[in-house]
Design a protein around this motif. Sequence first.
Motif, PDB file in Angstrom:
ATOM      1  N   UNK A   1       0.631  -1.367  -0.300  1.00 19.44           N
ATOM      2  CA  UNK A   1       0.233  -0.661  -0.013  1.00 19.44           C
ATOM      3  C   UNK A   1       0.585   1.499   0.288  1.00 19.44           C
ATOM      4  N   UNK A   2       1.941   1.280   0.252  1.00 16.15           N
ATOM      5  CA  UNK A   2       2.865   1.963  -0.021  1.00 16.15           C
ATOM      6  C   UNK A   2       3.626   1.914  -1.439  1.00 16.15           C
ATOM      7  N   UNK A   3       3.060   1.918  -2.562  1.00 13.08           N
ATOM      8  CA  UNK A   3       4.009   1.565  -3.453  1.00 13.08           C
ATOM      9  C   UNK A   3       4.058   2.860  -4.586  1.00 13.08           C
ATOM     10  N   UNK A   4       2.920   3.897  -4.418  1.00 14.02           N
ATOM     11  CA  UNK A   4       2.455   4.673  -4.605  1.00 14.02           C
ATOM     12  C   UNK A   4       3.358   6.020  -4.684  1.00 14.02           C
ATOM     13  N   UNK A   5       3.673   6.051  -3.469  1.00 16.68           N
ATOM     14  CA  UNK A   5       4.165   6.891  -2.597  1.00 16.68           C
ATOM     15  C   UNK A   5       5.264   7.472  -3.028  1.00 16.68           C
ATOM     16  N   UNK A   6       6.621   7.190  -3.274  1.00 16.12           N
ATOM     17  CA  UNK A   6       7.369   7.742  -3.917  1.00 16.12           C
ATOM     18  C   UNK A   6       7.351   8.699  -5.532  1.00 16.12           C
ATOM     19  N   UNK A   7       6.572   8.297  -6.400  1.00 12.35           N
ATOM     20  CA  UNK A   7       5.704   9.047  -7.388  1.00 12.35           C
ATOM     21  C   UNK A   7       4.516  10.028  -6.727  1.00 12.35           C
ATOM     22  N   UNK A   8       4.418   9.934  -5.872  1.00  8.95           N
ATOM     23  CA  UNK A   8       3.084  11.075  -5.754  1.00  8.95           C
ATOM     24  C   UNK A   8       4.678  11.973  -4.644  1.00  8.95           C
ATOM     25  N   UNK A   9       5.254  11.596  -3.878  1.00  4.20           N
ATOM     26  CA  UNK A   9       6.441  12.405  -3.033  1.00  4.20           C
ATOM     27  C   UNK A   9       6.892  12.946  -4.902  1.00  4.20           C
TER      28      UNK A   9
ATOM     29  N   UNK B   1       5.256  14.354  -7.722  1.00  3.65           N
ATOM     30  CA  UNK B   1       3.931  14.926  -8.367  1.00  3.65           C
ATOM     31  C   UNK B   1       4.412  16.856  -6.962  1.00  3.65           C
ATOM     32  N   UNK B   2       4.987  16.340  -6.388  1.00  2.97           N
ATOM     33  CA  UNK B   2       4.902  17.415  -4.514  1.00  2.97           C
ATOM     34  C   UNK B   2       6.668  18.214  -4.622  1.00  2.97           C
ATOM     35  N   UNK B   3       7.624  17.726  -5.189  1.00  4.52           N
ATOM     36  CA  UNK B   3       8.475  17.921  -5.492  1.00  4.52           C
ATOM     37  C   UNK B   3       9.527  17.614  -3.936  1.00  4.52           C
ATOM     38  N   UNK B   4       8.806  16.338  -3.124  1.00  2.44           N
ATOM     39  CA  UNK B   4       9.068  15.748  -2.288  1.00  2.44           C
ATOM     40  C   UNK B   4      10.050  14.203  -2.288  1.00  2.44           C
ATOM     41  N   UNK B   5      10.782  13.968  -3.881  1.00  2.00           N
ATOM     42  CA  UNK B   5      10.668  12.481  -3.791  1.00  2.00           C
ATOM     43  C   UNK B   5      11.158  11.487  -1.973  1.00  2.00           C
ATOM     44  N   UNK B   6      13.044  13.071  -2.148  1.00  2.00           N
ATOM     45  CA  UNK B   6      13.582  11.741  -0.605  1.00  2.00           C
ATOM     46  C   UNK B   6      12.577  11.636   0.593  1.00  2.00           C
ATOM     47  N   UNK B   7      11.657  12.786   0.715  1.00  3.48           N
ATOM     48  CA  UNK B   7      10.965  12.564   1.895  1.00  3.48           C
ATOM     49  C   UNK B   7       9.173  11.744   1.880  1.00  3.48           C
ATOM     50  N   UNK B   8       9.303  11.472   1.100  1.00  2.00           N
ATOM     51  CA  UNK B   8       8.015  10.100   0.352  1.00  2.00           C
ATOM     52  C   UNK B   8       8.425   9.329   0.074  1.00  2.00           C
ATOM     53  N   UNK B   9       9.525   9.622  -0.449  1.00  2.00           N
ATOM     54  CA  UNK B   9      10.189   7.594  -0.437  1.00  2.00           C
ATOM     55  C   UNK B   9      11.434   7.141   0.806  1.00  2.00           C
ATOM     56  N   UNK B  10      11.266   8.243   1.386  1.00  2.00           N
ATOM     57  CA  UNK B  10      12.072   7.860   2.808  1.00  2.00           C
ATOM     58  C   UNK B  10      11.015   6.713   3.195  1.00  2.00           C
ATOM     59  N   UNK B  11       9.258   7.127   3.491  1.00  2.00           N
ATOM     60  CA  UNK B  11       8.378   7.389   4.137  1.00  2.00           C
ATOM     61  C   UNK B  11       8.360   5.641   4.063  1.00  2.00           C
ATOM     62  N   UNK B  12       8.060   4.953   2.389  1.00  2.00           N
ATOM     63  CA  UNK B  12       7.446   4.337   1.787  1.00  2.00           C
ATOM     64  C   UNK B  12       9.116   2.799   2.297  1.00  2.00           C
ATOM     65  N   UNK B  13      10.052   3.298   2.272  1.00  4.79           N
ATOM     66  CA  UNK B  13      11.686   2.306   2.538  1.00  4.79           C
ATOM     67  C   UNK B  13      11.790   2.335   3.693  1.00  4.79           C
TER      68      UNK B  13
ATOM     69  N   UNK C   1      11.485  -1.400   5.877  1.00  2.00           N
ATOM     70  CA  UNK C   1      12.061  -1.737   6.374  1.00  2.00           C
ATOM     71  C   UNK C   1      11.955  -2.513   7.626  1.00  2.00           C
ATOM     72  N   UNK C   2      11.051  -1.542   8.414  1.00  2.00           N
ATOM     73  CA  UNK C   2      10.729  -1.337   9.794  1.00  2.00           C
ATOM     74  C   UNK C   2       9.772  -3.087   9.536  1.00  2.00           C
ATOM     75  N   UNK C   3       8.601  -3.350   8.572  1.00  3.74           N
ATOM     76  CA  UNK C   3       7.488  -4.382   8.169  1.00  3.74           C
ATOM     77  C   UNK C   3       8.942  -5.725   8.542  1.00  3.74           C
ATOM     78  N   UNK C   4       9.972  -5.430   7.348  1.00  4.35           N
ATOM     79  CA  UNK C   4      10.813  -6.476   7.025  1.00  4.35           C
ATOM     80  C   UNK C   4      11.295  -7.469   8.705  1.00  4.35           C
ATOM     81  N   UNK C   5      11.542  -6.745   9.164  1.00  6.24           N
ATOM     82  CA  UNK C   5      12.300  -6.691  10.920  1.00  6.24           C
ATOM     83  C   UNK C   5      11.297  -7.319  11.737  1.00  6.24           C
ATOM     84  N   UNK C   6      10.198  -6.274  11.524  1.00 10.15           N
ATOM     85  CA  UNK C   6       9.284  -6.873  12.768  1.00 10.15           C
ATOM     86  C   UNK C   6       8.940  -8.478  12.828  1.00 10.15           C
TER      87      UNK C   6
END
Length: 198
Positions: free
Chosen positions: A118-126, A128-140, A144-149
């Motif tokens: 459900x986070x696969x679209x976050x980098x693209x949305x980021x 479109x806002x000029x905030x690729x790093x911020x939105x991609x960081x959320x998804x990444x 990582x947290x999901x895999x660790x848990x």
Amino acid sequence: MELKTELTELRRESYGNLRGGYPIVLAGAIYWIVLAGLSRFLEPVPLLQTAFGLSGLIFPLAVALAWVTGNRFLKERNALSPLLVPAFIAMLLFWPMLFIAAAESSAGVVMAILAIGMSLHWPVIGWTYGRTALFSSHAIIRAVLVAWIFNAYPDERLTLIPLAVAACYLVTALIVFIDAGRVARRNRSATAGMAFAG
């Protein structure tokens, strides 16, 4: 270079005007908080069935939150708006994988796929806002947290995965709200400066 500059300005303007779409982020947080709560009362299969059904309420909840907060993310359209359709199509393509996993795998595997998918679209949305790093960081970070848990807490996957994703959403919502507010103020100052100069 002129087109690139215009696109950058358009993306920044949209991000500031819409405060980064934070009502959508808050709707996602509420969805995952509800799933975490339900995980304490529902067995795995009913929990996943509920998760699938409730996912369809995220967007209507975002619309309601936008209405309450006065955010007009549905009304603002620009040259980049059509990019949202393929971004969401790309995200929705994970659902067949999810249903295949639901037929063959454990509830923890399905919850992990749901949380990451459900986070696969976050980098693209980021972007479109000029905030690729911020939105991609959320998804990444979320992945990582999901895999660790998933690996570290096998008996608590159905509660901890939704809680971790909700935490990612809440932190992101706060950062987006503050950052987009700063960008909105900068945009207003630049517009006022151009009006004064004109």
